[in-house]
Design an enzyme around this catalytic site. Structure first.
Site, short mmCIF file in Angstrom:
data_model
loop_
_atom_site.label_atom_id
_atom_site.label_comp_id
_atom_site.label_asym_id
_atom_site.label_seq_id
_atom_site.Cartn_x
_atom_site.Cartn_y
_atom_site.Cartn_z
N GLY A 58 4.70 -0.79 -47.97
CA GLY A 58 5.50 -1.50 -48.97
C GLY A 58 6.94 -1.57 -48.52
N CYS A 85 2.07 4.20 -43.96
CA CYS A 85 3.51 3.97 -44.04
C CYS A 85 4.07 4.34 -45.42
CB CYS A 85 3.82 2.54 -43.65
SG CYS A 85 5.33 2.43 -42.73
N TYR A 86 4.46 3.35 -46.25
CA TYR A 86 4.95 3.69 -47.59
C TYR A 86 3.87 4.45 -48.37
CZ TYR A 86 6.94 3.37 -52.26
OH TYR A 86 7.44 3.70 -53.49
N HIS A 173 1.44 1.15 -38.71
CA HIS A 173 0.54 0.16 -39.33
C HIS A 173 -0.69 -0.08 -38.44
CE1 HIS A 173 2.95 -1.21 -42.76
NE2 HIS A 173 3.99 -0.91 -42.01
N GLU A 175 -3.22 -1.76 -39.15
CA GLU A 175 -3.85 -3.06 -39.42
C GLU A 175 -3.28 -4.21 -38.59
OE1 GLU A 175 -0.59 -2.64 -42.63
OE2 GLU A 175 -1.81 -1.37 -41.34
N ASP A 231 -14.75 -25.31 -48.26
CA ASP A 231 -15.00 -24.42 -49.40
C ASP A 231 -15.98 -25.02 -50.41
OD1 ASP A 231 -13.08 -22.95 -48.09
OD2 ASP A 231 -11.45 -23.62 -49.38
N LYS A 372 -11.05 -17.25 -45.95
CA LYS A 372 -11.50 -18.53 -45.38
C LYS A 372 -12.49 -18.34 -44.22
CE LYS A 372 -10.74 -23.08 -45.19
NZ LYS A 372 -10.63 -23.97 -46.37
#
Length: 516
Positions: A58, A85-86, A173, A175, A231, A372
């Site tokens: 964050g 992290c945060y 991080h 990710e 979609d 997506k």
């Protein structure tokens, strides 16, 4: 609201720009996960508890007045927890308020991870693996029940774990792609520590969803508006698989589609996918309603309202329809439940938002849990042709927002021809899949040119191609000069009324992908 999955991971969002990335990484491991605001009530998840919890990063400092605070009740679930992290700082701060301090040196960018404990979170990870740091605060002293399991040159505490429970925290991080072994670290947490099996796939999604649609719909009927995009096509195919001819699809030609799109797409729907589809050519109505309108927001409104009227009229005799199917995606859902409140509207998005109230229909949104790329995988699994699945996004208002200024049939036809040359050339040169979205824009300026010995005063066309992961941010695509020269040459020679072609080299932000 949380839906039922046998195993899932709860991601509590503390406002990081990377939170969606955490979800995508987990889903790449075939594990279902959901993002919820950090302050979501714990009772929302008690009926189907998660197998693990991740606390996102964050932008705040734990010392900011309005800093998000971790609800320690979540630990009552007694499942593995990973603070990022945060997320780690909020965890440490909640347990012992003096454990976090402002770092003298803000740590941002790549760092070498020096691992002190290879037993669980860092199993199989090499010492010196590169991680991505992005924080201004750091842990100065750990709560007594925690120990350090990795450090970097600058940060004595780069990762921690609880001495007796499966609670972990990392100061980097995992990710983001810059963290070399990020996927492996997340896999260690999700599969080895939290014990997920990783069997959530496109095929298992289809099986579960078909069952859910049958249960929900029963003997009732469903109506679905098709746009020609990925979609809505996946949604219609999925529902058709579930309930057959209890489904009716409507495909409207709004006069703003690409060259031959209405005919080609309708044919694919009928002959290849065997969908029960009713085609409606309403192009004259749309173009008459748009006459003399230049303002982009006004255009969007008119197109949206006209679509609702056409759709409404198309089914006025179909009284027995109870449900409306929509292709809402997971990022739209996250936007609407974000603790930051819905993000500022940069421009209104076109969907059939006005329909349900007007027609007393209940919504069915079968892909609202998917990103997506996951929708595309489901489409492949359902046997939808690749040329359809890999299509670039195309906005609901179509060419209406690509002819800048007032719309006329002549301008739309000019743009259709130019766009067709550009898109076809991308396919011919095997560049179509190298870009996320490509389009041509007709500019409201005319410029002087020379053709033969004649002086001309004609339109300019802008070409735009971007690379992106999800459309949230985008970079202009570095297409080869020879290719751009060839496309420009063809447009100027083949499209009467255009004498100049330019290429758009702006990124998003600050520019948007579409021009209007």
């Amino acid at each position: 609201m949380h839906t039922h999955h046998d195993e899932w991971i709860l991601i509590l969002d503390f406002g990081s720009q990377y939170t969606q990335l955490i979800a995508r990484r987990l889903r790449e491991l075939n594990v279902y996960c959901e993002i919820h605001p950090f302050n979501a009530p714990k009772k929302d998840f008690e009926e189907h508890p998660p197998k693990g919890i991740i606390l996102s990063g964050g932008p705040k400092s734990v010392y900011d007045e309005d800093a998000p605070v971790l609800n320690l009740n979540y630990f009552d679930f007694d499942v593995p927890v990973l603070g990022v992290c945060y997320g780690l700082q909020s965890l440490a701060h909640a347990i012992s308020p003096d454990s976090v301090e402002k770092a003298e040196k803000r740590e941002f960018g790549r760092a070498e991870l020096l691992i002190d404990d290879h037993s669980d979170l860092f199993r199989g990870i090499d010492d010196g693996s590169i991680v991505w740091m992005s924080h201004g605060d750091h842990i100065k002293k750990l709560p007594d029940t925690y120990e350090v399991i990795a450090h970097t040159k600058n940060a004595p505490v780069a990762a921690v774990k609880h001495k007796n429970k499966p609670i972990f925290g990392v100061q980097f991080h995992p990710e983001v792609v810059h963290t070399e072994d990020g996927a492996a670290i997340l896999k260690n947490f999700i599969i080895n520590i939290a014990g997920c099996t990783g069997d959530w796939t496109a095929a298992s999604f289809i099986e579960t969803e078909i069952k859910a649609i049958r249960e929900k719909v029963g003997k009732d009927k469903v109506i679905c508006g098709l746009s020609g995009g990925v979609d809505s096509t996946v949604v219609a195919t999925l529902i058709h698989e579930a309930i057959g001819d209890q489904l009716l699809c409507i495909f409207v030609d709004n006069g703003l589609l690409r060259k031959n799109e209405y005919e080609n797409v309708l044919q694919t729907y009928k002959d290849h996918l065997h969908l029960p589809v009713k085609g409606i050519d309403a192009s004259d109505l749309f173009l008459d309603n748009l006459k003399g309108v230049s303002d982009p927001e006004e255009k969007r409104k008119i197109i949206g309202n006209t679509f609702i009227d056409v759709f409404d009229k198309a089914i006025e005799n179909e009284k027995e329809y109870k449900y409306l199917a929509q292709g809402t995606l997971y990022p739209d859902v996250i936007e609407s439940v974000s603790f930051k409140g819905p993000s500022a509207t940069i421009k209104s998005h076109h969907n059939v938002g006005g329909l349900p109230e007007k027609m007393n229909l209940d919504l069915i949104e079968p892909v609202s849990e998917l990103f997506k790329d996951e929708v595309r995988n489901v489409g492949r699994e359902l046997g939808i042709p690749e040329k359809f699945i890999g299509r670039h996004p195309f906005p609901g208002p179509g060419m209406g927002i690509r002819v800048l200024g007032e719309l006329t049939r002549e301008k739309l036809n000019l743009l259709r021809e130019a766009d067709d040359i550009f898109i076809q050339s991308l396919w011919d040169h095997e560049l179509y899949h190298e870009v996320w979205q490509a389009l041509a824009v007709l500019l409201p300026v005319q410029s002087v040119g020379v053709m033969g010995d004649e002086r001309t005063y004609e339109y300019a066309v802008a070409l735009r191609a971007v690379t992106s992961l999800d459309g949230m941010t985008a970079d202009w695509a570095h297409l080869p000069y020879e290719f751009l020269a060839e496309v420009s040459n063809r447009i100027i020679n083949e499209v009467r009324g255009v004498n100049r072609v330019v290429y758009d080299v702006s990124s998003k932000p600050p520019a948007t992908i579409e021009w209007e």
